[in-house]
Motif scaffolding. Structure first.
Motif, short mmCIF file in Angstrom:
data_model
loop_
_atom_site.label_atom_id
_atom_site.label_comp_id
_atom_site.label_asym_id
_atom_site.label_seq_id
_atom_site.Cartn_x
_atom_site.Cartn_y
_atom_site.Cartn_z
N LEU A 36 55.68 -106.96 -68.42
CA LEU A 36 55.23 -105.81 -67.81
C LEU A 36 54.88 -104.67 -68.74
CD1 LEU A 36 57.73 -105.62 -64.75
CD2 LEU A 36 55.18 -106.23 -64.67
N ASP A 37 55.58 -104.59 -69.98
CA ASP A 37 55.25 -103.62 -70.92
C ASP A 37 53.88 -103.73 -71.44
OD1 ASP A 37 57.98 -102.29 -70.34
OD2 ASP A 37 58.52 -102.92 -72.33
N ALA A 38 53.66 -105.27 -71.77
CA ALA A 38 52.34 -105.42 -72.36
C ALA A 38 51.25 -105.20 -71.46
CB ALA A 38 52.51 -106.95 -72.79
N LYS A 39 51.39 -105.36 -70.27
CA LYS A 39 50.44 -105.24 -69.22
C LYS A 39 50.05 -103.84 -69.20
CE LYS A 39 50.43 -109.06 -65.85
NZ LYS A 39 50.67 -109.32 -64.35
N TYR A 40 51.25 -102.94 -69.17
CA TYR A 40 50.85 -101.40 -69.05
C TYR A 40 50.11 -101.04 -70.24
CZ TYR A 40 51.91 -96.62 -68.21
OH TYR A 40 51.69 -95.42 -68.13
N VAL A 41 50.74 -101.44 -71.37
CA VAL A 41 49.89 -100.83 -72.61
C VAL A 41 48.45 -101.44 -72.67
CG1 VAL A 41 49.74 -101.31 -75.14
CG2 VAL A 41 51.99 -100.95 -74.04
N GLU A 42 48.32 -102.42 -72.23
CA GLU A 42 46.70 -103.15 -72.35
C GLU A 42 46.06 -102.13 -71.24
OE1 GLU A 42 45.07 -107.02 -69.97
OE2 GLU A 42 46.43 -107.48 -71.63
N ARG A 43 46.59 -101.68 -70.20
CA ARG A 43 45.89 -100.96 -68.93
C ARG A 43 45.53 -99.37 -69.24
NH1 ARG A 43 46.83 -104.65 -63.69
NH2 ARG A 43 46.18 -106.43 -64.57
N THR A 44 46.34 -98.90 -70.28
CA THR A 44 46.33 -97.45 -70.59
C THR A 44 45.90 -97.06 -71.91
OG1 THR A 44 48.84 -97.65 -71.40
CG2 THR A 44 48.53 -97.25 -68.97
N LEU A 45 45.68 -95.90 -72.15
CA LEU A 45 45.35 -95.12 -73.53
C LEU A 45 46.43 -94.55 -74.14
CD1 LEU A 45 41.68 -94.35 -72.20
CD2 LEU A 45 42.51 -96.21 -73.61
N PRO A 46 46.45 -94.31 -75.20
CA PRO A 46 47.39 -93.30 -76.03
C PRO A 46 47.03 -92.01 -75.50
CG PRO A 46 46.46 -94.92 -77.43
CD PRO A 46 45.69 -95.19 -76.30
N ASP A 47 48.05 -91.11 -75.35
CA ASP A 47 47.84 -89.88 -75.14
C ASP A 47 48.14 -88.99 -76.40
OD1 ASP A 47 47.92 -86.86 -74.25
OD2 ASP A 47 49.48 -87.38 -72.75
N PRO A 48 46.67 -88.45 -76.78
CA PRO A 48 46.85 -87.80 -78.00
C PRO A 48 47.72 -86.47 -78.23
CG PRO A 48 44.47 -87.29 -77.16
CD PRO A 48 45.43 -88.29 -76.31
N PHE A 49 48.17 -85.91 -76.79
CA PHE A 49 48.80 -84.78 -76.91
C PHE A 49 50.33 -84.79 -76.34
CE2 PHE A 49 44.41 -83.90 -75.83
CZ PHE A 49 44.02 -82.91 -76.94
N ALA A 50 50.76 -86.12 -76.33
CA ALA A 50 51.95 -86.42 -75.86
C ALA A 50 53.22 -85.71 -76.66
CB ALA A 50 52.34 -88.16 -75.87
N ARG A 95 51.25 -92.63 -73.05
CA ARG A 95 50.15 -93.18 -72.35
C ARG A 95 49.53 -92.57 -71.14
NH1 ARG A 95 49.12 -96.99 -76.16
NH2 ARG A 95 47.75 -98.15 -74.38
N LEU A 96 48.27 -92.62 -71.03
CA LEU A 96 47.52 -92.09 -70.01
C LEU A 96 46.92 -93.48 -69.04
CD1 LEU A 96 45.22 -89.68 -72.08
CD2 LEU A 96 47.16 -89.07 -70.67
N ALA A 97 47.46 -93.27 -67.87
CA ALA A 97 47.23 -94.15 -67.05
C ALA A 97 45.94 -93.66 -66.11
CB ALA A 97 48.31 -94.24 -66.06
N GLY A 98 45.11 -94.62 -65.76
CA GLY A 98 43.76 -94.24 -65.12
C GLY A 98 44.05 -94.11 -63.34
#
Length: 55
Positions: free
Chosen positions: A24-38, A52-55
């Motif tokens: 599940l972690d791998a799927k989430y990483v695959e479907r999100t982008l890094p948040d540069p302001f995290a 991570r930024l989710a769509g």
């Protein structure tokens, strides 16, 4: 919470749950982008899914 559950489980159920969580972690990483302001946000930046930024 899952980390605490994993620590308390016997070896076989722990391994089974770890495999599912990793998938599940791998799927989430695959479907999100890094948040540069995290790092600037108030939540704990060590929690990887909050960076991570989710769509």
């Amino acid at each position: 919470m899952l980390e605490e559950v994993l620590r308390q489980l016997p070896p076989r159920p722990r391994a089974q749950l770890q495999r599912q969580v990793r998938a599940l972690d791998a799927k989430y990483v695959e479907r999100t982008l890094p948040d540069p302001f995290a790092a600037d946000r108030q939540w704990r930046s060590d929690l990887w899914w909050r960076r991570r930024l989710a769509g």
